[in-house]
Design a protein around this motif. Structure first.
Motif, PDB file in Angstrom:
ATOM      1  N   SER B 123     -29.935 -29.710  -1.082  1.00 40.60           N
ATOM      2  CA  SER B 123     -29.771 -31.024  -0.470  1.00 40.60           C
ATOM      3  C   SER B 123     -29.422 -30.682   1.099  1.00 40.60           C
ATOM      4  N   GLU B 124     -29.791 -31.623   1.800  1.00 41.16           N
ATOM      5  CA  GLU B 124     -29.634 -31.203   3.378  1.00 41.16           C
ATOM      6  C   GLU B 124     -28.256 -30.923   3.753  1.00 41.16           C
ATOM      7  N   THR B 125     -27.258 -31.411   2.862  1.00 43.52           N
ATOM      8  CA  THR B 125     -26.124 -31.215   3.171  1.00 43.52           C
ATOM      9  C   THR B 125     -25.307 -30.176   2.639  1.00 43.52           C
ATOM     10  N   ALA B 126     -26.011 -29.349   1.543  1.00 45.10           N
ATOM     11  CA  ALA B 126     -25.758 -28.285   0.895  1.00 45.10           C
ATOM     12  C   ALA B 126     -24.917 -27.277   1.932  1.00 45.10           C
ATOM     13  N   GLU B 127     -24.088 -26.403   1.265  1.00 42.03           N
ATOM     14  CA  GLU B 127     -23.645 -25.308   2.120  1.00 42.03           C
ATOM     15  C   GLU B 127     -23.291 -23.930   1.149  1.00 42.03           C
ATOM     16  N   PHE B 128     -23.694 -22.845   1.547  1.00 38.64           N
ATOM     17  CA  PHE B 128     -23.666 -21.679   0.817  1.00 38.64           C
ATOM     18  C   PHE B 128     -22.713 -20.945   1.723  1.00 38.64           C
ATOM     19  N   GLY B 129     -22.000 -19.874   0.799  1.00 39.87           N
ATOM     20  CA  GLY B 129     -21.167 -18.785   1.354  1.00 39.87           C
ATOM     21  C   GLY B 129     -20.454 -17.969   0.388  1.00 39.87           C
ATOM     22  N   PHE B 130     -20.046 -16.611   0.968  1.00 40.00           N
ATOM     23  CA  PHE B 130     -19.278 -15.729   0.094  1.00 40.00           C
ATOM     24  C   PHE B 130     -17.875 -15.655   0.923  1.00 40.00           C
ATOM     25  N   PRO B 131     -16.993 -16.538   0.357  1.00 44.34           N
ATOM     26  CA  PRO B 131     -15.786 -16.503   1.024  1.00 44.34           C
ATOM     27  C   PRO B 131     -14.888 -15.431   0.445  1.00 44.34           C
ATOM     28  N   GLU B 132     -15.234 -14.674  -0.431  1.00 45.89           N
ATOM     29  CA  GLU B 132     -14.367 -13.501  -1.203  1.00 45.89           C
ATOM     30  C   GLU B 132     -13.387 -12.740  -0.425  1.00 45.89           C
ATOM     31  N   VAL B 133     -14.223 -12.295   0.809  1.00 47.40           N
ATOM     32  CA  VAL B 133     -13.449 -11.651   1.854  1.00 47.40           C
ATOM     33  C   VAL B 133     -12.461 -12.124   2.237  1.00 47.40           C
ATOM     34  N   ASN B 134     -12.093 -13.420   2.202  1.00 49.27           N
ATOM     35  CA  ASN B 134     -11.273 -14.051   2.805  1.00 49.27           C
ATOM     36  C   ASN B 134      -9.803 -14.131   1.931  1.00 49.27           C
ATOM     37  N   ILE B 135     -10.049 -13.531   0.660  1.00 47.93           N
ATOM     38  CA  ILE B 135      -8.898 -13.527  -0.278  1.00 47.93           C
ATOM     39  C   ILE B 135      -8.845 -12.153  -0.442  1.00 47.93           C
ATOM     40  N   GLY B 136      -9.316 -11.275   0.080  1.00 49.48           N
ATOM     41  CA  GLY B 136      -9.352  -9.873  -0.126  1.00 49.48           C
ATOM     42  C   GLY B 136      -9.877  -9.192  -1.303  1.00 49.48           C
ATOM     43  N   VAL B 137     -11.067  -9.977  -1.759  1.00 49.34           N
ATOM     44  CA  VAL B 137     -11.968  -9.181  -2.603  1.00 49.34           C
ATOM     45  C   VAL B 137     -13.325  -9.207  -2.174  1.00 49.34           C
ATOM     46  N   MET B 138     -14.227  -9.141  -2.987  1.00 53.55           N
ATOM     47  CA  MET B 138     -15.722  -9.339  -2.474  1.00 53.55           C
ATOM     48  C   MET B 138     -16.581  -9.889  -3.712  1.00 53.55           C
ATOM     49  N   PRO B 139     -17.531 -10.093  -3.692  1.00 48.96           N
ATOM     50  CA  PRO B 139     -18.647 -10.765  -4.575  1.00 48.96           C
ATOM     51  C   PRO B 139     -18.739  -9.654  -5.635  1.00 48.96           C
ATOM     52  N   GLY B 140     -18.582 -10.205  -7.003  1.00 49.34           N
ATOM     53  CA  GLY B 140     -18.704  -9.230  -8.059  1.00 49.34           C
ATOM     54  C   GLY B 140     -19.975  -9.528  -8.963  1.00 49.34           C
ATOM     55  N   ALA B 141     -20.332 -10.459  -8.742  1.00 47.84           N
ATOM     56  CA  ALA B 141     -21.599 -10.933  -9.755  1.00 47.84           C
ATOM     57  C   ALA B 141     -22.862 -10.860  -9.216  1.00 47.84           C
ATOM     58  N   GLY B 142     -23.166  -9.699  -8.241  1.00 51.72           N
ATOM     59  CA  GLY B 142     -24.339  -9.572  -7.717  1.00 51.72           C
ATOM     60  C   GLY B 142     -24.698 -10.038  -6.222  1.00 51.72           C
ATOM     61  N   GLY B 143     -23.692 -10.897  -5.797  1.00 52.03           N
ATOM     62  CA  GLY B 143     -23.828 -11.298  -4.536  1.00 52.03           C
ATOM     63  C   GLY B 143     -24.230 -10.451  -3.458  1.00 52.03           C
ATOM     64  N   THR B 144     -23.496  -9.084  -3.251  1.00 54.14           N
ATOM     65  CA  THR B 144     -23.955  -8.144  -2.166  1.00 54.14           C
ATOM     66  C   THR B 144     -25.227  -7.554  -2.424  1.00 54.14           C
ATOM     67  N   GLN B 145     -25.810  -7.608  -3.589  1.00 56.91           N
ATOM     68  CA  GLN B 145     -27.035  -7.115  -4.165  1.00 56.91           C
ATOM     69  C   GLN B 145     -28.123  -7.939  -3.924  1.00 56.91           C
ATOM     70  N   ARG B 146     -27.892  -9.360  -4.424  1.00 54.27           N
ATOM     71  CA  ARG B 146     -29.150 -10.288  -4.551  1.00 54.27           C
ATOM     72  C   ARG B 146     -29.232 -10.614  -2.985  1.00 54.27           C
ATOM     73  N   LEU B 147     -28.017 -10.962  -2.370  1.00 54.21           N
ATOM     74  CA  LEU B 147     -28.346 -11.603  -0.752  1.00 54.21           C
ATOM     75  C   LEU B 147     -28.956 -10.530   0.053  1.00 54.21           C
ATOM     76  N   THR B 148     -28.606  -9.243  -0.129  1.00 54.75           N
ATOM     77  CA  THR B 148     -29.131  -8.098   0.671  1.00 54.75           C
ATOM     78  C   THR B 148     -30.601  -7.995   0.309  1.00 54.75           C
ATOM     79  N   LYS B 149     -31.064  -8.106  -1.097  1.00 55.54           N
ATOM     80  CA  LYS B 149     -32.406  -8.089  -1.157  1.00 55.54           C
ATOM     81  C   LYS B 149     -33.294  -9.037  -0.637  1.00 55.54           C
ATOM     82  N   LEU B 150     -32.669 -10.343  -0.565  1.00 60.95           N
ATOM     83  CA  LEU B 150     -33.201 -11.437  -0.106  1.00 60.95           C
ATOM     84  C   LEU B 150     -33.438 -11.815   1.400  1.00 60.95           C
ATOM     85  N   ILE B 151     -32.322 -11.071   2.152  1.00 59.22           N
ATOM     86  CA  ILE B 151     -32.357 -11.298   3.642  1.00 59.22           C
ATOM     87  C   ILE B 151     -32.189 -10.212   4.425  1.00 59.22           C
ATOM     88  N   GLY B 152     -31.758  -8.988   3.875  1.00 60.12           N
ATOM     89  CA  GLY B 152     -31.956  -7.809   4.509  1.00 60.12           C
ATOM     90  C   GLY B 152     -30.253  -7.402   4.852  1.00 60.12           C
TER      91      GLY B 152
END
Lengths: 257, 258
Positions: B123-152
């Motif tokens: 939707s035009e108003t949708a927002e995406f993001g990985f805020p994990e870093v803000n709470i001292g962790v990181m994505p664990g269900a594929g975020g770093t892999q899938r996003l990188t493969k998609l956008i470099g």
């Protein structure tokens, strides 16, 4: 609950009144925030079908309160953190918004008026691109809206020369919808806002969306957005009521649904 | 009575719709919800009437992240033994097309879930993001892999490090999102696209998906070998015979999914 503005809803019209008359309603950080929350409130309130922004006292809004401008100030960050949220909230606001410019609209105060859908000017109103006089550029979306409203050449004249523009001149430039005599000011603003509040609210929102997007993208993309827009409007009760009223040869009663 | 606690599902024609249904917490993903999503998808993957799946969220958001309360007190060993992300791996084995319809927030695990689908409408108003870093962790269900493969790498690092939110328009420009749609029409347009794909010969759709996914992981040489086998395999299908026959007879094909 607000301190720098007053917010009231009467007969489907939300009134957002800037409330620092002794400072000519100059913006403070608190006022920026309160305007954003009031707009949010108006957007979420089904009873509200049009919004009037106006100023208490003799000014509409004199722009940023220069009392807060110091040597260390990062002007860019002020815009990002305080003004951008307010201007974005207005830019994406779906219900019709009227700036009832009761007096001077200077600097960012003028920007606020430019971001509204309609500008009604009192005889006593004036517009000033005050920024140049303190060596700054018009901000808060000012130069985004101004050339779209009055054209590049006039926008440049106003922004660079920084001269005071009277209500009558503003009308001639196409900057305001109407100039209203002082004696009829309140009743005329109310009448205009009430009229908008009885129109098909969703269709107005969609017109705003389409106009906003008509300047960017290709014609084919625009036509696609138009098809989306008409599909959404076609699903509203107001559309069905409009068609029914047409065939029954009576005035339509729109509910904003 | 639904057999699921945290999702709702229904079939409309040949489209299965899975709705995340914890709107009071903006569909924050807990372990059971993920289990249910995977279960529903695996079931529809084997369901004869279903050709395309649509994943969407009820309420104001698609999914605003993972359920933090659930894991706040976990330690490394508990997480390793629990192996909760194994369920996410099973999403990658779904063979039918999955389309995510994202409105509101798709953050953290919600974003990962959307990225696990094949196509994404926002939707035009949708927002995406990985805020994990803000709470001292990181994505664990594929975020770093899938996003990188998609956008470099370069772009991915910036979004993952800052934890900032990405607008639908930016996601579209980065190639994450197929289409940006007015919020009112998001589901309608998603179903339209799903129906369009559902009308294509299912075996072609299936093997194309498999081959495209291999392109993401394999070397070009291996990918091409894989593609070729799938291409040959389609010549055992009735739809291939029908499709080519109809083309020669200048008529519309009637595909059966066989």
């Amino acid at each position: 609950m607000y301190e720098t503005i007053r917010y009231e809803v009467r007969e489907h019209v939300a009134w957002l009144i800037l409330q620092r008359p002794d400072k000519l309603n100059a913006f403070t950080e608190q006022m920026n925030k309160e305007i954003v929350s009031a707009l949010k409130q108006a957007a979420g309130d089904e009873m509200v079908r049009s919004v009037v922004i106006t100023g208490e006292g003799r000014a509409f809004c004199s722009g940023e309160d220069l009392a807060g401008v110091t040597e260390e100030l990062d002007h860019g960050e002020v815009l990002r953190t305080r003004y951008a949220p307010m201007m974005k909230a207005l830019h994406h606001f779906e219900k019709p918004v009227i700036a009832a410019v009761n007096g001077v609209a200077a600097g960012a105060g003028m920007s606020l008026a430019l971001a509204c859908d309609f500008r009604l000017a009192s005889e006593k109103a004036s517009f000033i691109e005050a920024f140049i006089h303190v060596g700054l550029v018009p901000d808060a979306g000012n130069l985004y809206y101004l050339p779209r409203l009055i054209g590049h050449a006039k926008a440049l004249e106003l922004a660079v020369l920084g001269e005071k523009v009277s209500a009558q001149t503003a009308y001639e430039l196409g900057l305001v919808t109407a100039v209203i005599p002082e004696s009829e000011w309140e009743t005329e603003v109310q009448r205009f806002a009430a009229k908008l509040a009885q129109m098909p609210t969703k269709a107005i929102g969609l017109i705003k969306r389409l106009l906003r997007e008509s300047g960017s993208g290709s014609f084919a993309e625009y036509l696609e957005k138009e098809a989306y827009g008409q599909r959404i409007a076609g699903l509203t009760e107001d559309h069905r009521e409009g068609v029914r009223a047409f065939f029954e040869k009576r005035p339509a009663v729109f509910k904003g649904k | 009575m639904s057999k699921y606690a945290h999702i709702q599902t229904y079939i409309e024609g040949s489209i299965a719709v899975i709705e995340l249904n914890r709107p009071h917490v903006l569909n924050a993903l807990n372990r059971q919800m993920v289990t249910e999503i995977v279960k529903a998808m695996e079931e529809y993957d084997r369901h004869d009437d279903v050709r395309v799946m649509v994943l969407t969220g009820k309420g104001r958001a698609f999914a605003a992240g993972a359920d933090i309360d659930e894991m706040a007190d976990d330690d490394s060993i508990t997480l390793e033994m629990l192996n909760q992300f194994a369920e996410w791996d099973r999403l990658a084995w779904i063979k039918k097309p999955m389309i995510a319809a994202v409105h509101g927030f798709a953050l953290g695990g919600g974003f990962e879930l959307a990225l696990s689908c094949d196509l994404l409408l926002a939707s035009e108003t949708a927002e995406f993001g990985f805020p994990e870093v803000n709470i001292g962790v990181m994505p664990g269900a594929g975020g770093t892999q899938r996003l990188t493969k998609l956008i470099g790498k370069t772009k991915a690092l910036e979004w993952l490090w800052t934890g900032e939110r990405m607008s639908a328009k930016t996601a579209y420009e980065l190639g994450i999102v197929n289409r940006v749609v007015a919020p009112e029409l998001l589901l309608e347009e998603t179903i339209k696209l799903a129906k369009k794909i559902a009308q294509q010969p299912p075996l072609s759709v299936r093997f194309i998906k498999e081959a495209v996914h291999k392109a993401v992981d394999y070397s070009l040489y291996e990918g091409m070998q894989f593609e070729r086998k799938n291409f040959y395999l389609l010549f055992s299908s009735e739809d291939q015979k029908e499709g080519m026959q109809a083309f020669m007879e200048k008529r519309k094909p009637n595909f059966k999914g066989k």
